[in-house]
Design an enzyme around this catalytic site. Sequence first.
Site, PDB file in Angstrom:
ATOM      1  N   CYS A  42      23.108 -55.562 -74.652  1.00 49.12           N
ATOM      2  CA  CYS A  42      22.737 -54.340 -73.932  1.00 49.12           C
ATOM      3  C   CYS A  42      21.386 -54.491 -73.227  1.00 49.12           C
ATOM      4  O   CYS A  42      20.368 -54.751 -73.873  1.00 49.12           O
ATOM      5  CB  CYS A  42      22.677 -53.213 -74.949  1.00 49.12           C
ATOM      6  N   CYS A  86      21.485 -46.375 -83.786  1.00 46.14           N
ATOM      7  CA  CYS A  86      21.165 -46.499 -85.206  1.00 46.14           C
ATOM      8  C   CYS A  86      20.435 -47.797 -85.467  1.00 46.14           C
ATOM      9  O   CYS A  86      20.390 -48.676 -84.609  1.00 46.14           O
ATOM     10  CB  CYS A  86      22.448 -46.512 -86.039  1.00 46.14           C
ATOM     11  N   TYR A 122      14.338 -49.743 -73.052  1.00 45.98           N
ATOM     12  CA  TYR A 122      13.828 -48.558 -73.749  1.00 45.98           C
ATOM     13  C   TYR A 122      13.987 -48.582 -75.255  1.00 45.98           C
ATOM     14  O   TYR A 122      13.073 -48.232 -75.998  1.00 45.98           O
ATOM     15  CB  TYR A 122      14.545 -47.306 -73.215  1.00 45.98           C
ATOM     16  N   CYS A 133      27.009 -44.467 -71.604  1.00 46.84           N
ATOM     17  CA  CYS A 133      27.232 -45.629 -72.467  1.00 46.84           C
ATOM     18  C   CYS A 133      28.274 -45.286 -73.524  1.00 46.84           C
ATOM     19  O   CYS A 133      28.236 -44.215 -74.106  1.00 46.84           O
ATOM     20  CB  CYS A 133      25.930 -46.029 -73.158  1.00 46.84           C
ATOM     21  N   CYS A 160      25.643 -48.970 -67.913  1.00 46.11           N
ATOM     22  CA  CYS A 160      24.993 -47.689 -67.598  1.00 46.11           C
ATOM     23  C   CYS A 160      24.409 -47.682 -66.184  1.00 46.11           C
ATOM     24  O   CYS A 160      24.152 -46.629 -65.618  1.00 46.11           O
ATOM     25  CB  CYS A 160      23.935 -47.353 -68.643  1.00 46.11           C
ATOM     26  N   CYS A 212      25.233 -56.515 -70.835  1.00 49.67           N
ATOM     27  CA  CYS A 212      25.962 -55.306 -70.494  1.00 49.67           C
ATOM     28  C   CYS A 212      25.055 -54.454 -69.621  1.00 49.67           C
ATOM     29  O   CYS A 212      23.939 -54.135 -70.001  1.00 49.67           O
ATOM     30  CB  CYS A 212      26.368 -54.524 -71.740  1.00 49.67           C
ATOM     31  N   GLY A 248      16.664 -44.226 -84.957  1.00 47.70           N
ATOM     32  CA  GLY A 248      17.410 -43.069 -85.428  1.00 47.70           C
ATOM     33  C   GLY A 248      16.563 -42.240 -86.357  1.00 47.70           C
ATOM     34  O   GLY A 248      16.017 -42.768 -87.326  1.00 47.70           O
ATOM     35  N   ASN A 277      25.749 -50.102 -86.570  1.00 50.96           N
ATOM     36  CA  ASN A 277      25.112 -49.704 -85.313  1.00 50.96           C
ATOM     37  C   ASN A 277      26.049 -50.094 -84.174  1.00 50.96           C
ATOM     38  O   ASN A 277      26.442 -51.245 -84.078  1.00 50.96           O
ATOM     39  CB  ASN A 277      23.765 -50.426 -85.165  1.00 50.96           C
ATOM     40  N   GLY A 278      26.382 -49.125 -83.342  1.00 46.93           N
ATOM     41  CA  GLY A 278      27.290 -49.390 -82.218  1.00 46.93           C
ATOM     42  C   GLY A 278      28.367 -48.323 -82.187  1.00 46.93           C
ATOM     43  O   GLY A 278      28.396 -47.432 -83.033  1.00 46.93           O
TER      44      GLY A 278
HETATM   45  P1  AMP Z   1      15.184 -37.214 -68.866  1.00 47.78           P
HETATM   46  O1  AMP Z   1      14.296 -36.060 -68.926  1.00 47.78           O
HETATM   47  O2  AMP Z   1      16.588 -36.849 -69.326  1.00 47.78           O
HETATM   48  O3  AMP Z   1      15.243 -37.895 -67.535  1.00 47.78           O
HETATM   49  O4  AMP Z   1      14.649 -38.235 -69.966  1.00 47.78           O
HETATM   50  C1  AMP Z   1      14.188 -39.473 -69.603  1.00 47.78           C
HETATM   51  C2  AMP Z   1      13.385 -40.116 -70.691  1.00 47.78           C
HETATM   52  O5  AMP Z   1      14.082 -40.144 -71.943  1.00 47.78           O
HETATM   53  C3  AMP Z   1      13.125 -41.558 -70.310  1.00 47.78           C
HETATM   54  O6  AMP Z   1      11.871 -41.642 -69.756  1.00 47.78           O
HETATM   55  C4  AMP Z   1      13.227 -42.319 -71.598  1.00 47.78           C
HETATM   56  O7  AMP Z   1      11.925 -42.591 -72.087  1.00 47.78           O
HETATM   57  C5  AMP Z   1      13.961 -41.443 -72.534  1.00 47.78           C
HETATM   58  N1  AMP Z   1      15.348 -41.938 -72.732  1.00 47.78           N
HETATM   59  C6  AMP Z   1      16.125 -42.589 -71.890  1.00 47.78           C
HETATM   60  N2  AMP Z   1      17.332 -42.839 -72.414  1.00 47.78           N
HETATM   61  C7  AMP Z   1      17.317 -42.326 -73.631  1.00 47.78           C
HETATM   62  C8  AMP Z   1      18.268 -42.242 -74.688  1.00 47.78           C
HETATM   63  N3  AMP Z   1      19.488 -42.719 -74.553  1.00 47.78           N
HETATM   64  N4  AMP Z   1      17.879 -41.655 -75.827  1.00 47.78           N
HETATM   65  C9  AMP Z   1      16.663 -41.145 -75.966  1.00 47.78           C
HETATM   66  N5  AMP Z   1      15.726 -41.167 -75.003  1.00 47.78           N
HETATM   67  C10 AMP Z   1      16.046 -41.743 -73.850  1.00 47.78           C
END
Ligand code: AMP
Length: 483
Positions: free
Chosen positions: A244, A2, A250, A395, A460, A457, A28, A102-103
């Site tokens: 984090c 969030c 990302y 996470c 993950c 942290c 979000g 957020n959290g």
């Molecule tokens: P996947 O197809 O599940 O391997 O999706 C990986 C991609 O999703 C990564 O390249 C990130 O850009 C994106 N991503 C990684 N973690 C998250 C997350 N927690 N929420 C949304 N997107 C994510």
Amino acid sequence: MCGVFGIYGHPEAANLSYLGLHALQHRGQESAGIVSVGPDGMHAQRKMGLVQSGFTTSVLDQLPGAMAIGHVRYSTAGTSSLRNAQPFAVDYQHGSLAVAHNGNLTNHHALRTQLELRGSIFQTGSDTEVIVHLIAIGAQPKIEDRIVEALRQVEGAYSVVLMDKERIFAARDPRGFRPLCIGILPSDDSEDSKPAYVVSSEPSSFELIGAKLLRDVEPGEVVIIDERGISSLKPFASVERKMCLFEYVYFARPDAVLDGSEVYSARKISGARLIEEHPVAGATAENTVVVPVPDSGLPAAVGLANHAGLPFEMGLIRSHYVGRTFIEPQQSIRHFGVKLKLNPNAAALRGKRVIVVDDSIVRGTTSRKLVGMLRGAGAKEVHVRISSPPTAWPCYYGIDTPNRSELIAASHDVAGIAAYLRADSLGYLSVTGLIESVRLGRRELGSLPNWTDGGFCQACFSGEYPVQVPDPEQVVPLRLING
Ligand code: AMP
């Protein structure tokens, strides 16, 4: 996952909150909300979907006053409803209170059970509501003491903005898992004009409204913004900082500066470091191109290409009308989603060895699809480079990750993942490499009082959880509905 925002002392508080939330939209996309304090009390508007679609001029007109807080929310399927959209606003024995969080609170189930046993009636399924009830039952006469007492009882991750009718509070948990910062909007030239203060998950929202970043809220700090300006409490025993790492990888916007470290710089450095750790044998400027997965892999790919002296090419073209891939929780839809969002660009790929750079692999769906698409468009070889370590653990502190069983790195080693992706090679950045990149991304902020070079942290990646969580091997992770 969030974003939170708050503004004190501006006649257009709701309009600026709208803009602030707009700049936090990446945190979000499921619902957005603003609560303001007008002459006749609190006003709340919460809408499903994007800030831009829910908050029209006529909605904003219903949010009068010079103080407001806002929230953008992301949650998984099944938990998405207006009932759970924030900020929450309640009336209780001491007046009115609004909260945006957020959290994730790791002990919210236990606290909720205790509160329900003593008569509290919950209106949502959200962990955040626990904070509201704890404040409401607090016996201390001063609101700041009731807030501190409530926060003392919750565990886990929170960056929270609270508001009563006179002031705004911004607090960060003692480990500082999630970011939170304070800014100032200078006063105009008129005699009685005072500056306005803003609070945000990321400073990117400040630029948009003409505010200046003052500093981060420190882990364990409760900031009070009222007519006297900013004051601060440090009521919690100090523990090691655990910001984090995935925010830097990302989640945060690349133009954010979090705890003094520039996200863009950190990501670029991580790309350079990545190619040092995992070179591609025989790659030359003539036979190889570096291709980012837009947008998440862009800064790391720039850093990698610069460092390796290899050409950077837009080998994947992104549709800007599709959100983050993760938003579709069903595997079937997600699969399709990758194609909807990214298309290979044969002009940049034909006959080349391709180093494709992304920020992370979660389930592996995206990368596997991309490798196939790149080959289909004429790439001779596809080398996947990931600017974070393997994501092998869920996470519990506010990033929405799937069950451990769905994380490809939980069940496959790097060679196994490379085989699944059908990549010619695969390299992940080491944890050390990532932490060093974040540290090197640090910039001197004149007004940042006491940057402490604490820990991060990395649960993950390593499975080392700084705050106790249910056994991630045994238990389906909490599908908390906010954070
Ligand atoms: P996947 O197809 O599940 O391997 O999706 C990986 C991609 O999703 C990564 O390249 C990130 O850009 C994106 N991503 C990684 N973690 C998250 C997350 N927690 N929420 C949304 N997107 C994510």
